[in-house]
Design a protein around this motif. Structure first.
Motif, PDB file in Angstrom:
ATOM      1  N   GLU A  22       0.836  -1.196   0.000  1.00  0.00           N
ATOM      2  CA  GLU A  22       0.000   0.000   0.000  1.00  0.00           C
ATOM      3  C   GLU A  22       0.875   1.251   0.000  1.00  0.00           C
ATOM      4  O   GLU A  22       1.944   1.276   0.613  1.00  0.00           O
ATOM      5  CB  GLU A  22      -0.900   0.005   1.238  1.00  0.00           C
ATOM      6  CG  GLU A  22      -1.895  -1.151   1.291  1.00  0.00           C
ATOM      7  CD  GLU A  22      -2.702  -1.150   2.573  1.00  0.00           C
ATOM      8  OE1 GLU A  22      -2.559  -0.180   3.360  1.00  0.00           O
ATOM      9  OE2 GLU A  22      -3.468  -2.100   2.794  1.00  0.00           O
ATOM     10  N   PRO A  23       0.435   2.315  -0.680  1.00  0.00           N
ATOM     11  CA  PRO A  23       1.205   3.569  -0.660  1.00  0.00           C
ATOM     12  C   PRO A  23       1.137   4.219   0.719  1.00  0.00           C
ATOM     13  O   PRO A  23       0.204   3.992   1.486  1.00  0.00           O
ATOM     14  CB  PRO A  23       0.513   4.428  -1.712  1.00  0.00           C
ATOM     15  CG  PRO A  23      -0.867   3.880  -1.825  1.00  0.00           C
ATOM     16  CD  PRO A  23      -0.745   2.403  -1.547  1.00  0.00           C
ATOM     17  N   PHE A  24       2.157   5.011   1.024  1.00  0.00           N
ATOM     18  CA  PHE A  24       2.190   5.736   2.287  1.00  0.00           C
ATOM     19  C   PHE A  24       2.605   7.170   1.998  1.00  0.00           C
ATOM     20  O   PHE A  24       3.033   7.513   0.882  1.00  0.00           O
ATOM     21  CB  PHE A  24       3.162   5.086   3.271  1.00  0.00           C
ATOM     22  CG  PHE A  24       4.612   5.218   2.882  1.00  0.00           C
ATOM     23  CD1 PHE A  24       5.408   6.240   3.397  1.00  0.00           C
ATOM     24  CD2 PHE A  24       5.194   4.311   2.010  1.00  0.00           C
ATOM     25  CE1 PHE A  24       6.737   6.370   3.035  1.00  0.00           C
ATOM     26  CE2 PHE A  24       6.524   4.425   1.638  1.00  0.00           C
ATOM     27  CZ  PHE A  24       7.301   5.467   2.154  1.00  0.00           C
ATOM     28  N   CYS A  25       2.463   8.025   2.987  1.00  0.00           N
ATOM     29  CA  CYS A  25       2.891   9.408   2.827  1.00  0.00           C
ATOM     30  C   CYS A  25       3.664   9.839   4.065  1.00  0.00           C
ATOM     31  O   CYS A  25       3.548   9.230   5.132  1.00  0.00           O
ATOM     32  CB  CYS A  25       1.709  10.344   2.590  1.00  0.00           C
ATOM     33  SG  CYS A  25       0.507  10.384   3.933  1.00  0.00           S
ATOM     34  N   GLY A  27       1.251  13.290  -0.619  1.00  0.00           N
ATOM     35  CA  GLY A  27       1.736  12.507  -1.742  1.00  0.00           C
ATOM     36  C   GLY A  27       1.829  11.031  -1.406  1.00  0.00           C
ATOM     37  O   GLY A  27       2.139  10.642  -0.281  1.00  0.00           O
ATOM     38  N   ALA A  28       1.518  10.186  -2.382  1.00  0.00           N
ATOM     39  CA  ALA A  28       1.566   8.732  -2.174  1.00  0.00           C
ATOM     40  C   ALA A  28       2.923   8.184  -2.594  1.00  0.00           C
ATOM     41  O   ALA A  28       3.366   8.399  -3.718  1.00  0.00           O
ATOM     42  CB  ALA A  28       0.458   8.053  -2.961  1.00  0.00           C
ATOM     43  N   LEU A  29       3.575   7.473  -1.680  1.00  0.00           N
ATOM     44  CA  LEU A  29       4.866   6.838  -1.949  1.00  0.00           C
ATOM     45  C   LEU A  29       4.711   5.335  -1.808  1.00  0.00           C
ATOM     46  O   LEU A  29       3.920   4.851  -0.989  1.00  0.00           O
ATOM     47  CB  LEU A  29       5.923   7.348  -0.964  1.00  0.00           C
ATOM     48  CG  LEU A  29       6.142   8.865  -0.908  1.00  0.00           C
ATOM     49  CD1 LEU A  29       7.007   9.219   0.301  1.00  0.00           C
ATOM     50  CD2 LEU A  29       6.778   9.356  -2.194  1.00  0.00           C
ATOM     51  N   VAL A  30       5.459   4.598  -2.594  1.00  0.00           N
ATOM     52  CA  VAL A  30       5.457   3.133  -2.496  1.00  0.00           C
ATOM     53  C   VAL A  30       6.868   2.690  -2.148  1.00  0.00           C
ATOM     54  O   VAL A  30       7.827   3.087  -2.815  1.00  0.00           O
ATOM     55  CB  VAL A  30       4.983   2.479  -3.808  1.00  0.00           C
ATOM     56  CG1 VAL A  30       5.065   0.958  -3.685  1.00  0.00           C
ATOM     57  CG2 VAL A  30       3.564   2.904  -4.132  1.00  0.00           C
ATOM     58  N   ALA A  31       6.994   1.899  -1.109  1.00  0.00           N
ATOM     59  CA  ALA A  31       8.312   1.472  -0.636  1.00  0.00           C
ATOM     60  C   ALA A  31       8.857   0.337  -1.498  1.00  0.00           C
ATOM     61  O   ALA A  31       8.174  -0.662  -1.721  1.00  0.00           O
ATOM     62  CB  ALA A  31       8.226   1.025   0.821  1.00  0.00           C
ATOM     63  N   ASP A  32      10.073   0.504  -1.981  1.00  0.00           N
ATOM     64  CA  ASP A  32      10.792  -0.558  -2.689  1.00  0.00           C
ATOM     65  C   ASP A  32      11.964  -0.979  -1.811  1.00  0.00           C
ATOM     66  O   ASP A  32      13.114  -0.600  -2.040  1.00  0.00           O
ATOM     67  CB  ASP A  32      11.264  -0.066  -4.048  1.00  0.00           C
ATOM     68  CG  ASP A  32      12.082  -1.122  -4.796  1.00  0.00           C
ATOM     69  OD1 ASP A  32      11.966  -2.318  -4.451  1.00  0.00           O
ATOM     70  OD2 ASP A  32      12.867  -0.746  -5.692  1.00  0.00           O
TER      71      ASP A  32
END
Length: 359
Positions: free
Chosen positions: A156-159, A165-170
């Motif tokens: 799931e995206p986080f901010c 803003g939506a961030l996705v952890a890699d």
């Protein structure tokens, strides 16, 4: 396993985030000479398990369990180095060493303008992009952060805090714990969904007292690495005491003891007078006890008896240090958080309120 195999080279670096904004300093260690020391049956099984985990599962979360000082972070570093993410950063943080109110900022970051901040501050999930994030003592995370982290591990995206803003952890997420998280799930102090995510793959590290013969191997290793050519070795009676000691702080405590002894010995062979009082006062195995000396717990094979030996030793050192938590933790080579947990478990209910657990 050693916390760092040789006097490690640490390199500070600042990472640019554009527009001249720099993050806080991170520290990385040169693990090129890291070695796994030990040949006991328990240790060999753990290392076989580590090799199997290193062979695949490049993205899957993983949980490393073991008592404080058993080498959980070094195992995480080795898993990172053996993975396709080895070219990315390895970022480590301990949830037990930060105030609860700071953990959210550290993990997820803070957006510019939040709480009057003039510039954005990226979190560790961003700084570990393309690499591995190691979270030690995950059980110390507040419940609300546990739930949020479980979502991140589900993709799931986080901010950032205060951001939209939506961030996705890699990142490859590796967690570690010295407590039983399953029991925490049952008493609802640990989020069940997060436990399911991180415990799908696991690595269990044995305590040093259950690694037959490895104390001697580790002592020889630390003398070689820390003492060098000027080291005079160690006397048989001092080595016998080190092998009889239950090591509640595990390899980290053993390394600390050897470092201290080398400073005191000035190149002479390490002997009883160079060991900490709680070890040097023990009667040498096979020899009559000295008057007034502290007797170690009797040898035992069962895990319950080993646990009782650790309990007696911790309480004896605690009493010898006048009930001071800081000095006791230093003498044992463990953190104050870990010591307080032991004391709360060991002390009788009627005495618990009298002990200075916050000292």
């Amino acid at each position: 396993m050693e916390e760092s195999a040789a006097p490690s080279r640490r390199t500070g670096y600042l990472r640019s985030l554009g527009s001249g904004v720099m993050t806080r300093v991170l520290w990385v260690e040169d693990d090129s000479e890291a070695r796994l020391v030990g040949a006991s049956e328990r240790w060999a099984r753990a290392m076989d398990q580590l090799r199997q985990l290193a062979a695949g599962h490049e993205r899957a979360p993983l949980l490393i369990t073991g008592e404080p000082g058993t080498g959980k972070e070094l195992c995480a570093r080795l898993l990172h180095a053996a993975s396709p993410r080895a070219g990315g950063p390895f970022v480590a943080v301990s949830a037990a060493r930060l105030p609860a109110e700071r953990l959210g900022e550290e993990l997820f970051g803070v957006e510019a303008g939040a709480d009057g901040r003039p510039a954005a501050r990226p979190g560790l999930l961003e700084l570990a992009e393309g690499g591995t994030l190691f979270l030690d003592e995950i059980g110390a995370l507040p419940l609300e952060l546990q739930e949020r982290l479980a979502g991140v591990l589900d993709g799931e995206p986080f901010c950032r805090i205060g951001g939209a803003g939506a961030l996705v952890a890699d990142v490859r997420f590796i967690a570690a714990t010295s407590v039983d998280l399953s029991a925490r799930v049952l008493d609802r102090s640990f989020h069940g969904a997060l436990h399911q995510r991180v415990s799908a793959l696991g690595l269990s590290l044995p305590p040093l007292r259950e690694r037959d013969g490895d104390v001697r191997r580790l002592v020889e290793h630390f003398l070689e690495r820390l003492g060098g050519a000027a080291c005079g070795g160690i006397s048989p009676r001092a080595l016998a005491l080190l092998e009889a000691y239950p090591w509640p702080g595990n390899v980290r405590e053993l390394r600390s003891v050897i470092e201290r002894a080398l400073l005191l010995s000035h190149g002479a062979p390490l002997d009883l007078e160079h060991l900490p009082p709680e070890i040097g006062a023990l009667p040498t195995p096979g020899a009559p006890a000295r008057p007034g000396s502290v007797r170690p717990s009797p040898p035992a094979r069962g895990s319950a008896s080993l646990g009782e030996a650790v309990r007696r030793h911790i309480l004896a050192v605690y009493a010898a240090q006048g009930g001071n938590v800081t000095r006791t933790a230093s003498a044992l080579g463990i953190t104050r958080v870990s010591l307080r947990r032991h004391l709360r478990q060991y002390l009788a209910a009627d005495a618990r309120g009298k002990e200075p657990l916050s000292g």
